[in-house]
Every structure is written in structure tokens, then in C-alpha cells.
Design a protein around this motif. Structure first.
Motif, PDB file in Angstrom:
ATOM      1  N   VAL A  62       0.861  -1.181   0.000  1.00  0.00           N
ATOM      2  CA  VAL A  62       0.000   0.000   0.000  1.00  0.00           C
ATOM      3  C   VAL A  62       0.896   1.229   0.000  1.00  0.00           C
ATOM      4  N   ASP A  63       0.350   2.358  -0.450  1.00  0.00           N
ATOM      5  CA  ASP A  63       1.135   3.579  -0.589  1.00  0.00           C
ATOM      6  C   ASP A  63       1.032   4.494   0.631  1.00  0.00           C
ATOM      7  N   VAL A  64      -0.121   4.466   1.285  1.00  0.00           N
ATOM      8  CA  VAL A  64      -0.348   5.356   2.419  1.00  0.00           C
ATOM      9  C   VAL A  64      -1.362   4.700   3.344  1.00  0.00           C
ATOM     10  N   GLY A  65      -1.291   5.017   4.635  1.00  0.00           N
ATOM     11  CA  GLY A  65      -2.197   4.376   5.588  1.00  0.00           C
ATOM     12  C   GLY A  65      -2.741   5.348   6.616  1.00  0.00           C
ATOM     13  N   LEU A  66      -3.903   5.012   7.159  1.00  0.00           N
ATOM     14  CA  LEU A  66      -4.488   5.733   8.294  1.00  0.00           C
ATOM     15  C   LEU A  66      -4.611   4.731   9.428  1.00  0.00           C
ATOM     16  N   VAL A  67      -3.901   4.967  10.524  1.00  0.00           N
ATOM     17  CA  VAL A  67      -3.869   4.012  11.622  1.00  0.00           C
ATOM     18  C   VAL A  67      -3.938   4.729  12.962  1.00  0.00           C
ATOM     19  N   SER A  68      -4.403   4.005  13.968  1.00  0.00           N
ATOM     20  CA  SER A  68      -4.474   4.578  15.306  1.00  0.00           C
ATOM     21  C   SER A  68      -3.200   4.341  16.102  1.00  0.00           C
ATOM     22  N   ARG A  69      -2.438   3.329  15.735  1.00  0.00           N
ATOM     23  CA  ARG A  69      -1.175   3.046  16.430  1.00  0.00           C
ATOM     24  C   ARG A  69      -0.027   3.413  15.498  1.00  0.00           C
ATOM     25  N   ALA A  70       0.690   4.492  15.799  1.00  0.00           N
ATOM     26  CA  ALA A  70       1.775   4.943  14.937  1.00  0.00           C
ATOM     27  C   ALA A  70       2.907   3.924  14.942  1.00  0.00           C
ATOM     28  N   GLU A  92      -5.363   8.409  19.174  1.00  0.00           N
ATOM     29  CA  GLU A  92      -4.763   9.364  18.237  1.00  0.00           C
ATOM     30  C   GLU A  92      -4.666   8.728  16.854  1.00  0.00           C
ATOM     31  N   GLU A  93      -5.162   9.421  15.848  1.00  0.00           N
ATOM     32  CA  GLU A  93      -5.106   8.912  14.481  1.00  0.00           C
ATOM     33  C   GLU A  93      -3.876   9.456  13.764  1.00  0.00           C
ATOM     34  N   HIS A  94      -3.277   8.614  12.920  1.00  0.00           N
ATOM     35  CA  HIS A  94      -2.074   9.008  12.189  1.00  0.00           C
ATOM     36  C   HIS A  94      -2.210   8.687  10.706  1.00  0.00           C
ATOM     37  N   VAL A  95      -1.604   9.513   9.876  1.00  0.00           N
ATOM     38  CA  VAL A  95      -1.435   9.194   8.464  1.00  0.00           C
ATOM     39  C   VAL A  95       0.014   8.764   8.311  1.00  0.00           C
ATOM     40  N   VAL A  96       0.238   7.640   7.624  1.00  0.00           N
ATOM     41  CA  VAL A  96       1.564   7.025   7.551  1.00  0.00           C
ATOM     42  C   VAL A  96       1.899   6.675   6.107  1.00  0.00           C
ATOM     43  N   CYS A  97       3.165   6.823   5.758  1.00  0.00           N
ATOM     44  CA  CYS A  97       3.625   6.369   4.448  1.00  0.00           C
ATOM     45  C   CYS A  97       5.083   5.941   4.573  1.00  0.00           C
ATOM     46  N   ALA A  98       5.568   5.252   3.565  1.00  0.00           N
ATOM     47  CA  ALA A  98       6.980   4.872   3.535  1.00  0.00           C
ATOM     48  C   ALA A  98       7.808   6.129   3.283  1.00  0.00           C
ATOM     49  N   ALA A  99       8.922   6.265   4.001  1.00  0.00           N
ATOM     50  CA  ALA A  99       9.775   7.438   3.828  1.00  0.00           C
ATOM     51  C   ALA A  99      10.233   7.570   2.375  1.00  0.00           C
ATOM     52  N   ALA A 100      10.453   6.424   1.726  1.00  0.00           N
ATOM     53  CA  ALA A 100      10.917   6.433   0.340  1.00  0.00           C
ATOM     54  C   ALA A 100       9.861   6.946  -0.631  1.00  0.00           C
ATOM     55  N   LEU A 102       0.821  11.538  -5.452  1.00  0.00           N
ATOM     56  CA  LEU A 102      -0.463  11.153  -4.877  1.00  0.00           C
ATOM     57  C   LEU A 102      -0.360  10.929  -3.374  1.00  0.00           C
ATOM     58  N   VAL A 103       0.757  10.353  -2.928  1.00  0.00           N
ATOM     59  CA  VAL A 103       0.959  10.159  -1.492  1.00  0.00           C
ATOM     60  C   VAL A 103       1.021  11.511  -0.797  1.00  0.00           C
ATOM     61  N   ARG A 104       1.779  12.418  -1.354  1.00  0.00           N
ATOM     62  CA  ARG A 104       1.919  13.758  -0.770  1.00  0.00           C
ATOM     63  C   ARG A 104       0.567  14.460  -0.690  1.00  0.00           C
ATOM     64  N   ASP A 105      -0.237  14.347  -1.746  1.00  0.00           N
ATOM     65  CA  ASP A 105      -1.547  14.991  -1.755  1.00  0.00           C
ATOM     66  C   ASP A 105      -2.482  14.357  -0.731  1.00  0.00           C
ATOM     67  N   PHE A 106      -2.441  13.025  -0.619  1.00  0.00           N
ATOM     68  CA  PHE A 106      -3.307  12.344   0.348  1.00  0.00           C
ATOM     69  C   PHE A 106      -2.937  12.761   1.771  1.00  0.00           C
ATOM     70  N   VAL A 107      -1.645  12.818   2.067  1.00  0.00           N
ATOM     71  CA  VAL A 107      -1.206  13.214   3.411  1.00  0.00           C
ATOM     72  C   VAL A 107      -1.674  14.637   3.712  1.00  0.00           C
ATOM     73  N   ALA A 108      -1.539  15.535   2.734  1.00  0.00           N
ATOM     74  CA  ALA A 108      -1.964  16.925   2.949  1.00  0.00           C
ATOM     75  C   ALA A 108      -3.458  17.003   3.215  1.00  0.00           C
ATOM     76  N   ILE A 109      -4.253  16.229   2.461  1.00  0.00           N
ATOM     77  CA  ILE A 109      -5.700  16.240   2.650  1.00  0.00           C
ATOM     78  C   ILE A 109      -6.065  15.613   3.990  1.00  0.00           C
ATOM     79  N   ALA A 110      -5.364  14.555   4.369  1.00  0.00           N
ATOM     80  CA  ALA A 110      -5.638  13.899   5.663  1.00  0.00           C
ATOM     81  C   ALA A 110      -5.366  14.851   6.817  1.00  0.00           C
ATOM     82  N   ARG A 111      -4.398  15.714   6.666  1.00  0.00           N
ATOM     83  CA  ARG A 111      -4.054  16.655   7.733  1.00  0.00           C
ATOM     84  C   ARG A 111      -5.170  17.677   7.969  1.00  0.00           C
ATOM     85  N   ILE A 112      -5.909  18.012   6.924  1.00  0.00           N
ATOM     86  CA  ILE A 112      -6.934  19.038   7.073  1.00  0.00           C
ATOM     87  C   ILE A 112      -8.352  18.467   7.176  1.00  0.00           C
TER      88      ILE A 112
END
Length: 290
Positions: A138-146, A261-269, A275-285
Motif C-alpha cells: 500500500v502507498d499510504v495508511g491511516l492508523v491509530s497506532r503509529a 490518536e489517528e495518524h497518516v503514515v507512508c513509507a519514507a521512500a 499522490l501520497v503527498r496529496d493524500f497526506v496533505a488532505i488527511a491533515r486538514i
């Protein structure tokens, strides 16, 4: 190294079979089989064995699959970069989440911003999503345990309070809140071991010297919701996972700070992939709170 053979191997490993791989690659099943056999023959290795539940990866196959996940993940990232440069705004984003309730508000905003992007959503617990991110499934995740892993980056996007949920006909159903201390000796339903919500609730009870009496252990939040709704008992559920249901009432727990606490997570690489960057930005707001 023949990339066509590697792609066929990767498709078989990812999809769990030659027929499914052929469908995904849009070629014949015999062609996929021949390409994998050619890869094995060229390097004098065995990549798959037939087990009780179908084909299984050998140790060498598992190691190679880890590499091909990164290889074709990078290829996908390259395609996204080129599509973005051309202004196409298309592509595919694979999303993992441990709760559909927290994912959907983010997904709705992302879909509105990127209507041409294909979305693939998979659900699992926080550990499973972290493993899928590490393996580039998967490219990006939403999880409660960071996840505490150097290959992954996480950002907190919201907090969700844990509530006491009771059946609509329960003696406490007319209340808006209840002190945690009132649960001492109270019969309660509980989630399975590994549930972060149950873990946080148990920790708060232990700190306050409160000992509820466990009656039934239930695996999964949906099963717990239904058990409460049918009058089998009361339980602790995060508010974001409740949704409107006239069969139940949610009471705020006082006397302790109980939240997830909810977190948005992705691989550092992959953090700078479009698309990952856009999803993270949208998840933040986006609002991940009830």
C-alpha cells in the motif's frame, strides 16, 4: 535480468496464483507460467512450491518479492511523476486503514480533488497496515497506532475520545457522561487482545484502581457494536467508530483522559510521490473526528 520475467513473478507472488496474475497482466496463464519457469531456470532457483492452500513462496521467492515490491513501486512512482509533469492528474493510490470510519472523510475529500485517480482500499489492524507499507503493498495508511519503524513516517491528524457505549434501554442510557470509577465491578464486554481501544481503556482503569468485570470477549469493533446494540452488555468504543445508531447511547467517560490518536503514515521512500503527498496533505486538514 529480464524485467518481463520479474514482472510475471511479482504478479504471481502479489496475487497468490498464476491465473490471477495472468488476469492482472492481461496475458495468458501459460505465458505467465513460462516466464516464471524461465526466471527460475536462468538462475537455478526455485521460487514457488505448491502447498496445501495453493502455491507458496520459497525462502528465495520471499526475498525476491521484497525486492520486486520496491522495484515496481519505484516504477509506479516514476509513472506518477511523469503524469504529474504532463498535467494528467491520474494514477492509482493504494490506501490501507484500520478503521473505515476515520478513512471515509479523508477519502471523500481526496476523491473530490482527484476524480481521475483510481483508488484501492484495504482494511486491517495497525500492525498489518504497517507491514503492507514497509513492503510497498500500500502507498499510504491511516492508523491509530503509529508504527515505530525508521522506514515509515507518521503524522498525527486527530484525536478520538473513547466512550462508554450502552444499549438504548440500559439504566444509564439517559446520561451524557459517567465517571470511570462507576465501572468498578460493572460487567462489561471487551475487545480482543491487541485492540488499542481496549488497551487504553484497561490502562486507564488500572491507573484509577477500577476493575470492571469481564463477561464476554469479542473480536472486532463491528461485532462489539452489535453485541451492545442487542443488549448483551456495555463496552468501550472510540466515538469515531460509532456512527448514528438508535439502538445504542454513547456516554463520555470522566475522571480520566481516554482517547485514540489517528495518524497518516507512508513509507519514507515514497513521501514525496505526488499522490501520497496529496493524500497526506488532505488527511491533515480533513476532519477525522465524529
Amino acid at each position: 535480468m529480464n524485467l518481463t520475467h520479474l514482472r510475471s513473478f511479482h504478479a504471481v507472488a502479489e496475487r497468490g496464483g498464476f491465473t490471477a496474475a495472468a488476469r492482472g497482466l492481461r496475458i495468458s496463464q501459460p505465458a505467465v507460467t513460462a516466464q516464471v519457469k524461465a526466471l527460475e531456470a536462468a538462475h537455478h532457483v526455485e521460487l514457488f512450491v505448491r502447498g496445501r492452500r495453493g502455491i507458496e513462496l520459497t525462502a528465495t521467492g520471499k526475498a525476491l518479492y521484497t525486492v520486486t515490491e520496491q522495484l515496481f513501486g519505484c516504477a509506479l512512482r516514476a509513472g506518477e511523476l511523469l503524469a504529474a509533469a504532463a498535467g494528467q492528474g491520474s494514477g492509482t493510490l493504494r490506501i490501507g486503514a484500520d478503521s473505515p470510519h476515520h478513512l471515509m472523510p479523508v477519502l471523500a475529500r481526496f476523491r473530490a480533488a482527484h476524480p481521475a485517480v483510481a483508488l484501492e482500499v484495504s482494511l486491517g489492524n495497525s500492525r498489518e497496515i504497517a507491514e503492507a507499507l514497509e513492503a510497498f503493498r500500500v502507498d499510504v495508511g491511516l492508523v491509530s497506532r503509529a508504527p515505530a519503524h525508521p522506514a515509515l513516517v507518521a503524522a498525527a491528524i486527530g484525536r478520538d475520545p473513547i466512550a462508554l457505549v450502552v444499549p438504548a434501554r440500559h439504566r444509564w442510557a439517559g446520561r451524557r457522561s459517567i465517571p470511570l470509577a462507576r465501572l468498578d465491578g460493572e460487567p462489561m464486554l471487551r475487545r480482543e487482545r491487541g485492540s488499542l481501544t481496549q488497551e487504553r481503556f484497561d490502562r486507564a482503569c488500572a491507573a484509577a484502581g477500577v476493575a470492571p468485570r469481564s463477561t464476554i470477549e469479542i473480536g472486532g469493533r463491528e461485532a462489539l457494536r452489535e453485541a451492545i446494540a442487542h443488549g448483551l452488555g456495555i463496552g468501550a468504543i472510540s466515538r469515531g467508530e460509532l456512527g448514528p445508531d438508535p439502538r445504542m447511547r454513547a456516554l463520555a467517560l470522566t475522571g480520566a483522559r481516554l482517547e485514540i490518536e489517528e495518524h497518516v503514515v507512508c513509507a519514507a521512500a515514497r513521501a514525496d510521490a505526488r499522490l501520497v503527498r496529496d493524500f497526506v496533505a488532505i488527511a491533515r486538514i480533513a476532519s477525522c473526528r465524529p
